[in-house]
Design an enzyme around this catalytic site. Structure first.
Site, PDB file in Angstrom:
ATOM      1  N   ASP A  99       0.450  -7.824   1.283  1.00  0.00           N
ATOM      2  CA  ASP A  99       0.752  -6.402   1.478  1.00  0.00           C
ATOM      3  C   ASP A  99       2.262  -6.163   1.516  1.00  0.00           C
ATOM      4  O   ASP A  99       2.780  -5.448   2.371  1.00  0.00           O
ATOM      5  CB  ASP A  99       0.092  -5.876   2.757  1.00  0.00           C
ATOM      6  CG  ASP A  99       0.098  -4.346   2.836  1.00  0.00           C
ATOM      7  OD1 ASP A  99       0.239  -3.702   1.775  1.00  0.00           O
ATOM      8  OD2 ASP A  99      -0.007  -3.801   3.954  1.00  0.00           O
ATOM      9  N   HIS A 146       0.825  -1.215   0.000  1.00  0.00           N
ATOM     10  CA  HIS A 146       0.000   0.000   0.000  1.00  0.00           C
ATOM     11  C   HIS A 146       0.859   1.266   0.000  1.00  0.00           C
ATOM     12  O   HIS A 146       0.337   2.364  -0.225  1.00  0.00           O
ATOM     13  CB  HIS A 146      -0.972   0.001   1.186  1.00  0.00           C
ATOM     14  CG  HIS A 146      -0.312   0.176   2.541  1.00  0.00           C
ATOM     15  ND1 HIS A 146       0.016  -0.882   3.353  1.00  0.00           N
ATOM     16  CD2 HIS A 146       0.059   1.297   3.199  1.00  0.00           C
ATOM     17  CE1 HIS A 146       0.557  -0.425   4.473  1.00  0.00           C
ATOM     18  NE2 HIS A 146       0.591   0.895   4.398  1.00  0.00           N
ATOM     19  N   SER A 154       4.818   2.636   7.722  1.00  0.00           N
ATOM     20  CA  SER A 154       4.534   1.434   6.928  1.00  0.00           C
ATOM     21  C   SER A 154       5.738   1.014   6.108  1.00  0.00           C
ATOM     22  O   SER A 154       6.362   1.839   5.427  1.00  0.00           O
ATOM     23  CB  SER A 154       3.356   1.691   5.977  1.00  0.00           C
ATOM     24  OG  SER A 154       2.167   1.879   6.719  1.00  0.00           O
TER      25      SER A 154
END
Length: 599
Positions: free
Chosen positions: A359, A326, A442
């Protein structure tokens, strides 16, 4: 001049009288001095009877003025005094003084001593004490009140009768000095009546050798007021105080202004520890950060419609960097990715491979040398409570280091799902940590005390929305989730080698709307066919539509998402022990995982 003082010899310090005792200090016996010099009596006042003629009184002559009268015989210097108690008039007359050149009636036994000190001087300690001289105050001099004595009862020795006092003639109007005595007359002396005033009783009690009393003369100072008190110069004191206050205020204000502008009168130097900080232990947070930071990078991604910021870490010296899917998703197929290293160097990067189910994504930078890969650990060895450190760029703040512990393991979470068809949903059997993780972290590493990667920071739980995706803008509440590095390592290797990742599968479709305990196999698949793929791993193991899977490898399963997470944590080809319920009965079977290509 005659001011009322006696003309007897002056008293010496060794023979001064004292109240309450005799003037003699020796036994009462005659002495040659007493025989030759009779004791001084009170000055006689010449008084005549009313019927006596004026000539009966001795002629009065003015006394001779001498600087220092020599001791003379009192008996020869004075005329015979009338009997005591005889009064001739209301005003006593001054006794006529003998002529200066009159022969002395008696001679002293010793010649006068010019030094006036015993034993060569005047009468010795056995001689009678001379009478006390009692000065007459000048005109206008304030007279102190009578002395009451040591006990307030007055003197214990009765005062000696005072000599006759002759009033001084009135002062002339001009300040020139005038003679005080009358001029000698050619004719026979005539008795003169003088306006005399007896001395004040205070002066009759005056003793120069007694205890200190009130001063006879006024002290210099301010004039006396109507009430007898000195006037207080309050006006001048008040003016002086005001001037002093004004000066002090001006000086203080100037000093205060100077201090405010210049920070003080002197330079201030604060104490500081001068010891060298030295190194840090390798397993401390500072030591871990110093070892891991050179391998962590910040990614800036921009696309046609959106942009974002994330973190990654170097996998090898060829420029491969691991991050979240993402993070690079906004770039799409034509976007731009810029990598910034911890030292500030930047480089462009391209996507090598990505997988939305895990992910994870791998990007590569070119033309960069001196890369330091970050060592990978083993997430299977992690225990709850182990200390960990999270490194990233939350809100684009590069090289941010936070620390915490492993709060839990095997925490099933899902993230993504923005497309709505479930194709972008990621299922992670995550490590939970309380190390603060925020948007921008992230893709960053979660390292252990050896600075080895044990997880990839991917998601947080936000308190406001309950979202589990870290891509939102909610802050950390101490619930962060990281993909175990064992799973990340396998996926990263596949993405680097093939550009795609493979997913383990069991070949069945689950009913995601089932609310009971366990994962229920649906009656039909998405395409309307059977929910159990023919010839697939589930069909070969004996799974049927409607079965409820309750355990995987002995660990309880409570939902369909949790079953997917458990399966994704394994590699294709791994064998699983399943427990399921069919028609109220519990069944056990063994299943070998199949493989499917991710997107």
């Amino acid at each position: 001049m005659d001011d009322g003082k006696t003309t007897e010899p002056k008293a010496k310090w060794w023979s001064r009288p004292a109240p309450g005792r005799s003037t003699r200090t020796a036994p009462e016996e005659p002495s040659p001095v007493e025989d030759a010099m009779p004791p001084a009596a009170a000055p006689a006042v010449s008084e005549t009877p009313d019927d006596a003629p004026p000539s009966a009184a001795a002629p009065a002559e003015p006394p001779a003025v001498t600087p220092a009268p020599e001791p003379v015989a009192p008996a020869a210097a004075m005329s015979e005094a009338p009997a005591p108690g005889t009064v001739t008039g209301e005003t006593p007359l001054l006794e006529a003084a003998a002529p200066v050149n009159a022969p002395r009636a008696g001679q002293p036994l010793h010649e006068p001593d010019p030094y006036g000190t015993p034993p060569y001087g005047g009468p010795g300690p056995w001689a009678p004490a001379p009478p006390v001289q009692r000065p007459t105050p000048a005109h206008g001099t304030p007279v102190p009140p009578p002395y009451a004595g040591t006990n307030g009862a007055g003197p214990t020795v009765p005062p000696t009768p005072a000599p006759a006092f002759q009033a001084a003639p009135p002062l002339p109007p001009h300040p020139q000095a005038q003679p005080h005595g009358p001029h000698p007359q050619a004719g026979p002396p005539q008795p003169q009546q003088h306006s005399q005033q007896p001395p004040s009783p205070q002066w009759l009690q005056y003793d120069p050798w007694s205890a200190p009393r009130q001063p006879l003369l006024t002290q210099p100072g301010p004039p006396l007021g109507p009430d007898g008190r000195r006037k207080k110069r309050r006006g001048r004191v008040l003016v002086g105080a005001l001037l002093l206050a004004l000066v002090a205020g001006g000086v203080g204000g100037g000093i205060g202004a100077y201090v405010e502008r210049n920070g003080g009168l002197t330079a201030i130097e604060l104490p500081q520890d001068e010891r060298n900080g030295g190194g840090r232990a390798p397993d401390s947070v500072a030591g871990i950060a110093a070892s891991a930071l050179p391998s962590v990078v910040t990614l800036h991604v921009s696309g046609t419609s959106e942009s974002g910021t994330g973190t990654g870490f170097v996998l090898d010296d060829r420029g491969h960097i691991l991050t979240n899917n993402h993070v690079v998703a906004p770039a799409g197929s034509s976007g731009e990715i810029t990598v910034t290293f911890s030292g500030g160097e930047t480089a462009s990067a391209e996507v090598i491979g990505k997988d939305s189910g895990y992910d994870l994504a791998v990007v590569k930078v070119s033309g960069v040398s001196g890369l330091k890969p970050l060592p990978l650990g083993n997430s299977d060895n992690v225990r709850v409570g182990d200390p960990v450190v999270a490194i990233g760029a939350p809100f684009d703040l590069s090289n941010t280091v936070t620390s915490g512990i492993i709060s839990a393991k095997d925490r099933p979470i899902t993230a993504g799902g923005e497309k709505g068809d479930g194709s972008d949903v990621s299922y992670v059997d995550a490590l939970q940590t309380d190390a603060p993780i925020n948007p921008g972290n992230s893709g960053g590493p979660l390292v252990d005390t050896d600075a080895h990667v044990i997880g990839i920071n991917s998601a947080i739980r936000a308190a406001d929305t309950g979202s589990t995706t870290e891509g939102g803008q909610a802050g950390s509440i101490g619930l962060g989730f990281a993909i175990p590095i064992n799973q990340g390592k396998r996926v990263a290797e596949e993405l680097i080698n093939t550009g795609k990742a493979t997913h383990p599968v069991i070949g069945v479709s689950l009913d995601m709307k089932y609310t009971g305990d366990g994962a229920k196999v649906g009656p039909k698949g998405a395409d309307g066919k059977s929910s159990v793929t023919a010839g697939g791993p589930g069909a070969r193991a004996g799974i049927r539509p409607g079965d409820i899977i309750t355990e995987v490898d002995g660990r309880r399963v409570h939902s369909g998402e949790e079953l997917i997470v458990k399966i994704r944590s394994h590699r294709p080809g791994d064998r699983l022990e399943l427990t399921l319920t069919r028609g109220g009965k519990d069944l056990s079977m063994t299943l070998t995982l199949g493989s499917a290509t991710g997107t």
